[in-house]
Design a protein around this motif. Structure first.
Motif, PDB file in Angstrom:
ATOM      1  N   ALA A   4       0.829  -1.211   0.000  1.00 48.03           N
ATOM      2  CA  ALA A   4       0.000   0.000   0.000  1.00 48.03           C
ATOM      3  C   ALA A   4       0.860   1.256   0.000  1.00 48.03           C
ATOM      4  O   ALA A   4       0.592   2.219  -0.739  1.00 48.03           O
ATOM      5  N   PHE A   5       1.925   1.254   0.818  1.00 45.73           N
ATOM      6  CA  PHE A   5       2.785   2.443   0.888  1.00 45.73           C
ATOM      7  C   PHE A   5       3.557   2.648  -0.415  1.00 45.73           C
ATOM      8  O   PHE A   5       3.654   3.774  -0.912  1.00 45.73           O
ATOM      9  N   GLU A   6       4.108   1.577  -0.977  1.00 47.01           N
ATOM     10  CA  GLU A   6       4.851   1.700  -2.230  1.00 47.01           C
ATOM     11  C   GLU A   6       3.932   2.150  -3.360  1.00 47.01           C
ATOM     12  O   GLU A   6       4.351   2.901  -4.253  1.00 47.01           O
ATOM     13  N   THR A   7       2.687   1.716  -3.329  1.00 47.96           N
ATOM     14  CA  THR A   7       1.713   2.197  -4.309  1.00 47.96           C
ATOM     15  C   THR A   7       1.477   3.693  -4.138  1.00 47.96           C
ATOM     16  O   THR A   7       1.397   4.442  -5.116  1.00 47.96           O
ATOM     17  N   GLY A   8       1.395   4.131  -2.875  1.00 47.89           N
ATOM     18  CA  GLY A   8       1.239   5.549  -2.598  1.00 47.89           C
ATOM     19  C   GLY A   8       2.426   6.360  -3.078  1.00 47.89           C
ATOM     20  O   GLY A   8       2.276   7.460  -3.626  1.00 47.89           O
ATOM     21  N   VAL A   9       3.635   5.826  -2.890  1.00 44.62           N
ATOM     22  CA  VAL A   9       4.854   6.500  -3.359  1.00 44.62           C
ATOM     23  C   VAL A   9       4.836   6.627  -4.876  1.00 44.62           C
ATOM     24  O   VAL A   9       5.164   7.680  -5.440  1.00 44.62           O
ATOM     25  N   PHE A  10       4.440   5.552  -5.553  1.00 47.13           N
ATOM     26  CA  PHE A  10       4.389   5.564  -7.017  1.00 47.13           C
ATOM     27  C   PHE A  10       3.393   6.614  -7.521  1.00 47.13           C
ATOM     28  O   PHE A  10       3.696   7.393  -8.426  1.00 47.13           O
TER      29      PHE A  10
END
Length: 230
Positions: free
Chosen positions: A18-24
């Motif tokens: 979820a966090f890496e998706t948010g970063v992307f």
């Protein structure tokens, strides 16, 4: 499937994805309100609601990440060490700014709680909203608040600060790098500090300093203020 959901790896994996998706998404669209943490929270909550997975199952792994909050905050001392000369040069206005900001935060919570007719327990839960989660949850439990509500308030405060910090600095004509860092760190703790670091190393260092001092000041002063009000 139940064994997977109730294992620590599930909560850890879901959080990281979820966090890496948010970063992307944040890097791709470059809008200030697309904060990775905000997007991550929305994705996790949405996933749990859609799948019907309980919060308790997620927290089996999610709590492992929460444990890392304290040591992660300590790492913020590194940029402060690099800017130690600024601290020596401006230590008086720095401390004055942190104390003024912390008192303003406490006073605003008390004032608006009274105006809006919030319960005493809810008000106590909101008082430590401008310090980090590890410190804020402890302060909340000691003064009679609800730590889970405090954590939500701290998260919302931090995301708001991270999103709005540059605009607020421009609107209020805060141009000095030290003043920008102190304002952001005092108002929006570690999440705001991430944005301060993007603004510059001086801002990030001063914001890092504000986290610890503001948390300590809040922990000492809040019970005193509550006793005077009572």
């Amino acid at each position: 499937m139940n064994a997977i959901i109730n294992s620590p790896l599930f909560g850890i994996f879901l959080t990281l994805v979820a966090f890496e998706t948010g970063v992307f998404i944040s890097k791709k669209f470059k809008y200030s309100f697309l904060n990775p943490l905000l997007i991550g929270n929305i994705l996790i909550v949405g996933f749990l609601l859609i799948t019907g997975i309980s919060l308790e199952s997620y927290n089996v792994g999610g709590d492992y990440i929460s444990v890392m909050l304290s040591p992660a905050t300590v790492v913020l001392a590194v940029p402060l060490y690099r800017q130690i000369s600024k601290l020596r040069q401006f230590w008086k206005p720095i401390l004055a700014g942190i104390f003024a900001g912390s008192l303003t935060s406490i006073a605003c919570v008390i004032l608006f709680s009274k105006l809006l007719g919030l319960s005493n327990t809810l008000m106590l839960s909101l008082l430590p909203k401008s310090v980090t989660i590890p410190m804020g949850s402890v302060i909340s439990s000691q003064i009679g608040g609800i730590p889970s509500v405090t954590i939500i308030a701290i998260t919302v405060t931090g995301i708001t600060g991270a999103v709005a910090a540059p605009a607020v600095c421009r609107f209020c004509h805060i141009k000095h790098k030290v003043a920008q860092g102190i304002a952001i760190g005092t108002a929006s703790h570690a999440l705001g500090t991430t944005r301060a670091m993007e603004m510059g190393e001086v801002q990030g260092a001063m914001s890092s300093l504000s986290i610890g001092v503001a948390g300590l000041f809040t922990a000492i002063v809040t019970p005193i203020i509550l006793s005077l009000i009572a």
